[in-house]
Design a protein around this motif. Structure first.
Motif, PDB file in Angstrom:
ATOM      1  N   GLY A 232       0.902  -1.338  -0.147  1.00 47.70           N
ATOM      2  CA  GLY A 232       0.171  -0.016   0.043  1.00 47.70           C
ATOM      3  C   GLY A 232       0.685   1.272   0.118  1.00 47.70           C
ATOM      4  O   GLY A 232       1.943   1.257  -0.265  1.00 47.70           O
ATOM      5  N   MET A 233       0.050   2.533   0.109  1.00 46.21           N
ATOM      6  CA  MET A 233       0.839   3.537   0.158  1.00 46.21           C
ATOM      7  C   MET A 233       1.418   3.913   1.417  1.00 46.21           C
ATOM      8  O   MET A 233       0.545   4.022   2.417  1.00 46.21           O
ATOM      9  CB  MET A 233      -0.226   4.987  -0.238  1.00 46.21           C
ATOM     10  N   LYS A 234       2.762   4.502   1.786  1.00 43.96           N
ATOM     11  CA  LYS A 234       3.180   4.669   2.939  1.00 43.96           C
ATOM     12  C   LYS A 234       4.143   5.693   2.697  1.00 43.96           C
ATOM     13  O   LYS A 234       4.649   6.101   1.653  1.00 43.96           O
ATOM     14  CB  LYS A 234       3.894   3.161   3.247  1.00 43.96           C
ATOM     15  N   THR A 235       4.371   6.365   4.007  1.00 39.33           N
ATOM     16  CA  THR A 235       5.366   7.712   4.081  1.00 39.33           C
ATOM     17  C   THR A 235       6.813   7.175   4.387  1.00 39.33           C
ATOM     18  O   THR A 235       7.116   6.416   5.298  1.00 39.33           O
ATOM     19  CB  THR A 235       4.621   8.431   5.123  1.00 39.33           C
ATOM     20  N   ILE A 236       7.714   7.489   3.557  1.00 45.15           N
ATOM     21  CA  ILE A 236       9.056   7.435   3.914  1.00 45.15           C
ATOM     22  C   ILE A 236       9.817   8.799   3.699  1.00 45.15           C
ATOM     23  O   ILE A 236       9.219   9.856   3.680  1.00 45.15           O
ATOM     24  CB  ILE A 236       9.620   6.432   2.826  1.00 45.15           C
ATOM     25  N   ASN A 237      11.095   8.738   4.325  1.00 46.78           N
ATOM     26  CA  ASN A 237      11.896  10.111   4.131  1.00 46.78           C
ATOM     27  C   ASN A 237      13.321   9.785   3.302  1.00 46.78           C
ATOM     28  O   ASN A 237      14.107   9.645   4.288  1.00 46.78           O
ATOM     29  CB  ASN A 237      12.042  10.641   5.645  1.00 46.78           C
ATOM     30  N   PRO A 238      13.309   9.726   2.034  1.00 48.10           N
ATOM     31  CA  PRO A 238      14.716   9.513   1.808  1.00 48.10           C
ATOM     32  C   PRO A 238      15.749  10.378   2.062  1.00 48.10           C
ATOM     33  O   PRO A 238      17.024  10.080   2.057  1.00 48.10           O
ATOM     34  CB  PRO A 238      14.363   9.825   0.214  1.00 48.10           C
ATOM     35  N   GLU A 239      15.346  11.761   2.362  1.00 48.12           N
ATOM     36  CA  GLU A 239      16.606  12.674   2.588  1.00 48.12           C
ATOM     37  C   GLU A 239      16.821  12.623   4.075  1.00 48.12           C
ATOM     38  O   GLU A 239      17.935  13.306   4.379  1.00 48.12           O
ATOM     39  CB  GLU A 239      16.277  14.338   2.442  1.00 48.12           C
TER      40      GLU A 239
ATOM     41  N   VAL B 175       7.694  11.761   1.915  1.00 49.70           N
ATOM     42  CA  VAL B 175       6.819  11.700   0.954  1.00 49.70           C
ATOM     43  C   VAL B 175       5.989  10.277   0.667  1.00 49.70           C
ATOM     44  O   VAL B 175       6.307   9.411   1.657  1.00 49.70           O
ATOM     45  CB  VAL B 175       8.002  11.472  -0.458  1.00 49.70           C
ATOM     46  N   LEU B 176       5.196  10.284   0.157  1.00 48.32           N
ATOM     47  CA  LEU B 176       4.107   9.144  -0.081  1.00 48.32           C
ATOM     48  C   LEU B 176       4.393   8.347  -1.114  1.00 48.32           C
ATOM     49  O   LEU B 176       4.493   8.755  -2.392  1.00 48.32           O
ATOM     50  CB  LEU B 176       2.581   9.622  -0.121  1.00 48.32           C
TER      51      LEU B 176
ATOM     52  N   ILE C  82       7.871   4.586  -7.117  1.00 49.04           N
ATOM     53  CA  ILE C  82       7.476   5.967  -7.300  1.00 49.04           C
ATOM     54  C   ILE C  82       6.667   5.990  -8.492  1.00 49.04           C
ATOM     55  O   ILE C  82       7.230   5.584  -9.969  1.00 49.04           O
ATOM     56  CB  ILE C  82       8.754   6.861  -7.459  1.00 49.04           C
ATOM     57  N   HIS C  83       5.564   6.683  -8.628  1.00 47.87           N
ATOM     58  CA  HIS C  83       4.728   6.745  -9.848  1.00 47.87           C
ATOM     59  C   HIS C  83       4.940   7.915 -10.471  1.00 47.87           C
ATOM     60  O   HIS C  83       5.303   9.087 -10.011  1.00 47.87           O
ATOM     61  CB  HIS C  83       3.238   6.504  -9.687  1.00 47.87           C
ATOM     62  N   HIS C  84       4.426   7.951 -11.753  1.00 43.97           N
ATOM     63  CA  HIS C  84       4.584   9.399 -12.706  1.00 43.97           C
ATOM     64  C   HIS C  84       3.407   9.446 -13.324  1.00 43.97           C
ATOM     65  O   HIS C  84       2.409   8.674 -13.320  1.00 43.97           O
ATOM     66  CB  HIS C  84       5.822   9.310 -13.346  1.00 43.97           C
ATOM     67  N   ASP C  85       3.100  10.523 -14.140  1.00 46.71           N
ATOM     68  CA  ASP C  85       2.226  10.882 -14.696  1.00 46.71           C
ATOM     69  C   ASP C  85       1.755  10.417 -16.289  1.00 46.71           C
ATOM     70  O   ASP C  85       0.816  10.595 -17.078  1.00 46.71           O
ATOM     71  CB  ASP C  85       1.787  12.598 -14.907  1.00 46.71           C
ATOM     72  N   SER C  86       2.549   9.486 -16.631  1.00 45.66           N
ATOM     73  CA  SER C  86       2.576   9.141 -18.146  1.00 45.66           C
ATOM     74  C   SER C  86       2.875   7.416 -18.150  1.00 45.66           C
ATOM     75  O   SER C  86       3.411   6.737 -18.926  1.00 45.66           O
ATOM     76  CB  SER C  86       3.980   9.373 -18.784  1.00 45.66           C
ATOM     77  N   GLU C  87       1.912   6.775 -17.383  1.00 44.21           N
ATOM     78  CA  GLU C  87       1.838   5.213 -17.045  1.00 44.21           C
ATOM     79  C   GLU C  87       0.707   4.808 -18.136  1.00 44.21           C
ATOM     80  O   GLU C  87       0.897   3.641 -18.274  1.00 44.21           O
ATOM     81  CB  GLU C  87       1.821   4.727 -15.704  1.00 44.21           C
ATOM     82  N   ALA C  88       0.102   5.710 -18.774  1.00 49.05           N
ATOM     83  CA  ALA C  88      -0.800   5.361 -19.612  1.00 49.05           C
ATOM     84  C   ALA C  88      -0.455   4.746 -20.954  1.00 49.05           C
ATOM     85  O   ALA C  88       0.609   5.382 -21.299  1.00 49.05           O
ATOM     86  CB  ALA C  88      -2.121   6.242 -19.575  1.00 49.05           C
TER      87      ALA C  88
ATOM     88  N   THR D 154       7.312  15.158 -21.440  1.00 46.60           N
ATOM     89  CA  THR D 154       7.846  15.378 -20.195  1.00 46.60           C
ATOM     90  C   THR D 154       7.036  14.782 -19.111  1.00 46.60           C
ATOM     91  O   THR D 154       6.038  14.706 -18.947  1.00 46.60           O
ATOM     92  CB  THR D 154       7.620  16.868 -19.857  1.00 46.60           C
ATOM     93  N   ILE D 155       7.866  13.747 -18.543  1.00 46.42           N
ATOM     94  CA  ILE D 155       7.360  12.902 -17.373  1.00 46.42           C
ATOM     95  C   ILE D 155       7.785  13.713 -15.866  1.00 46.42           C
ATOM     96  O   ILE D 155       8.332  14.387 -15.696  1.00 46.42           O
ATOM     97  CB  ILE D 155       8.117  11.727 -17.211  1.00 46.42           C
ATOM     98  N   THR D 156       6.414  13.698 -15.331  1.00 38.10           N
ATOM     99  CA  THR D 156       6.327  14.284 -14.134  1.00 38.10           C
ATOM    100  C   THR D 156       6.056  13.420 -13.072  1.00 38.10           C
ATOM    101  O   THR D 156       4.973  12.822 -13.057  1.00 38.10           O
ATOM    102  CB  THR D 156       5.158  15.556 -13.852  1.00 38.10           C
ATOM    103  N   TYR D 157       6.764  13.844 -11.794  1.00 37.30           N
ATOM    104  CA  TYR D 157       6.464  12.768 -10.642  1.00 37.30           C
ATOM    105  C   TYR D 157       5.995  13.763  -9.837  1.00 37.30           C
ATOM    106  O   TYR D 157       6.777  14.289  -8.942  1.00 37.30           O
ATOM    107  CB  TYR D 157       7.938  12.230 -10.115  1.00 37.30           C
ATOM    108  N   THR D 158       4.607  13.551  -9.773  1.00 35.83           N
ATOM    109  CA  THR D 158       3.799  14.495  -8.761  1.00 35.83           C
ATOM    110  C   THR D 158       4.198  14.022  -7.265  1.00 35.83           C
ATOM    111  O   THR D 158       4.039  12.974  -6.888  1.00 35.83           O
ATOM    112  CB  THR D 158       2.471  14.575  -8.916  1.00 35.83           C
ATOM    113  N   GLY D 159       4.809  15.149  -6.297  1.00 36.11           N
ATOM    114  CA  GLY D 159       4.773  14.874  -4.895  1.00 36.11           C
ATOM    115  C   GLY D 159       6.372  14.479  -4.817  1.00 36.11           C
ATOM    116  O   GLY D 159       6.610  14.351  -3.383  1.00 36.11           O
ATOM    117  N   TYR D 160       7.112  14.513  -5.768  1.00 37.47           N
ATOM    118  CA  TYR D 160       8.509  14.264  -5.265  1.00 37.47           C
ATOM    119  C   TYR D 160       9.570  15.301  -6.013  1.00 37.47           C
ATOM    120  O   TYR D 160       9.087  15.762  -6.993  1.00 37.47           O
ATOM    121  CB  TYR D 160       8.923  12.638  -6.025  1.00 37.47           C
TER     122      TYR D 160
END
Length: 496
Positions: free
Chosen positions: A35-42, A49-50, A66-72, A90-96
């Motif tokens: 599922g969706m979970k929170t981590i802190n890479p930095e 980030v979720l 990590i998902h992006h907006d061009s998976e369709a 252009t591929i955007t990683y919303t939230g990251y």
């Protein structure tokens, strides 16, 4: 137009990250649910980030996704990138942030992404002419299937849609397009089989349906008795000894036609068989034997004997069932090599006659038109046993091509206007002989079922048309008004 289907499902999927920065650590701490979970890479305040955590795919590891907006699914085609020259997304990683993604990658043992392409070709059409008629405008490779569904397999061919305004050129490449060196062969000869992407059946259908086919060959030789030691095999399995622009049955090269051979004693430059590099090159036009399927080269066994050859692709254009019009005549170039009498009979069966050369302009025009014939620009005309040729002489029984000439008849199409001044039109009813357009109109009116007609002043043929079959079609107010709508010329030669 080629299509490309692109799938970019996951940009980043990372394994075994160290520290409290990833799904891997969460799994080590006992979190085994997806599922969706929170981590802190930095590993900084406010750096949460979720992400999606896959805890079950790898029994020993938690995977950070990590998902992006061009998976369709994305369809890419000629119209999808406009004037940019290539498709750009252009591929955007919303939230990251870029730094968060960078830290996750650096602290992971491995990361991967999945990218999938599907190349989608347009449906196979019968010819490059159909490709153009279907709306394709880009010169490119297309799938062709001359015999349609259920027959031979479709094959790839190059359709040149730009070289001519009104015609397209079908180009079929083989597997040996490069300049090939030959040395050390006599008996047996050097042998090279040319492989095409189409079956022999498909290739024959292409040449039969085309009015003109050619294949280029270029020979560079050094001390080679060329014409007695080299030949090629046609699609029909025949051993051919000509090397461009001359009759298939002749032992000759193009220089023998225009008298440009290095020696008047030979029919090819390479036949000099001397210590000078010489060249014979030209197009082979006999489409009944094309394409070349095999080439055999000998007399290169001595240390000083060498030869290079290059064979071009098969190129075809035009419609074998079409005619060419000029002035008040229409012409049909016949590539079949026959005697003069056979040519005359063939033209007669088509409601035509062997071409009559009326002036120098027509001679020049037909000479250019008949480049497809072998020998080059030689063909039977209506002058008995006297062909139009480039300085060559033939007997009546010689086998060469010919040109049939037919008449162009002019047709006028009239349209009848009814009592409400609206045009009327119907299907063809019958034909009669009339002395004038007015007489044709009179016959049409008196036929009681005629709504329109056309009149040919040369043949005096009156064609009447109607959409009704009862006498009520007769105008009660006298003659109907007929207005000339179009005038066109039609070749009277029968090609069926």
């Amino acid at each position: 137009m080629m299509l490309l289907m692109c799938f970019i499902f996951l940009l980043i999927s990372c394994h075994n990250a160290n520290g409290q920065v990833s799904c891997a650590e969460l799994k080590q701490q006992g979190d085994l649910t997806n599922g969706m979970k929170t981590i802190n890479p930095e590993e900084i305040d406010g750096g949460n980030v979720l992400v999606e955590c896959d805890m079950t795919f790898d029994p020993n590891d938690g995977i950070t996704v990590i998902h992006h907006d061009s998976e369709a699914r994305t369809l890419v085609h000629d119209d999808s990138y406009g004037n940019q020259g290539s498709f750009v997304r252009t591929i955007t990683y919303t939230g990251y942030t870029n730094e968060q993604i960078k830290q996750l990658i650096q602290k992971s043992a491995s990361c991967e992404q999945y990218l999938e392409f599907h190349w989608i070709a347009p449906p196979a059409l019968r010819s490059c002419a159909e490709v153009k008629a279907a709306g394709f405008t880009q010169t490119d490779s297309y799938l062709l299937d001359p015999d349609g569904d259920g027959g031979e397999s479709a094959f790839w061919a190059y359709c040149d849609l730009d070289v001519y305004e009104d015609e397209v050129v079908t180009v079929v490449f083989h597997d040996t397009p490069y300049r090939t060196y030959v040395h050390g062969y006599s008996d047996p000869k050097f042998q090279r089989v040319l492989t095409y992407p189409a079956t022999d059946t498909q290739l024959r259908m292409l040449t039969e349906d085309s009015s003109y086919c050619q294949q280029y060959v270029d020979i560079d030789c050094y001390h080679n008795a060329f014409i007695t030691s080299c030949h090629w095999i046609s699609i029909n399995g025949n051993e051919i000894l000509n090397w461009g622009g001359v009759a298939s049955y002749s032992h000759a090269c193009p220089c023998s036609i225009d008298g440009s051979c290095s020696s008047s004693s030979y029919y090819c430059n390479c036949d000099e068989n001397d210590s000078t590099w010489r060249e014979d090159k030209g197009y082979i036009f006999n489409k009944e034997e094309l394409p070349m399927k095999e080439i055999l080269i000998g007399d290169t066994d001595d240390s000083y004997e060498e030869l290079y050859f290059r064979v071009g692709p098969l190129e075809c254009k035009g419609d074998a069932q079409s005619t060419i019009t000029r002035g008040n005549s229409c012409y049909k170039v016949m590539t079949e090599a026959v005697t003069w009498q056979e040519a005359a009979n063939s033209c007669q069966r088509m409601n035509a006659h062997l071409v009559t050369i009326d002036d120098d302009d027509e001679r020049v025009y037909l000479t250019k038109l008949t480049q497809a014939l072998v020998p080059l620009s030689s063909f039977w005309s209506d002058a008995e046993c006297s062909p139009v040729s480039a300085g060559l002489s033939f007997s009546c029984d010689a086998l060469i091509g010919y040109v049939c000439e037919g008449d162009l008849s002019e047709y006028n199409h009239f349209k009848k206007f009814g009592s409400d001044k609206s045009p009327l039109e119907g299907s063809l009813l019958s034909s009669k002989t009339a002395i004038s357009s007015g007489a044709c109109s009179l016959y049409c009116e008196r036929s009681a079922i005629c709504n329109s007609f056309s009149y040919n002043s040369e043949t005096h043929e009156c064609k009447m048309s109607s959409e009704r079959t009862d006498s009520n079609a007769v105008s009660e107010n006298g003659f109907d008004l007929f207005i000339l709508e179009t005038t066109y010329k039609e070749c009277q030669m029968h090609l069926g």
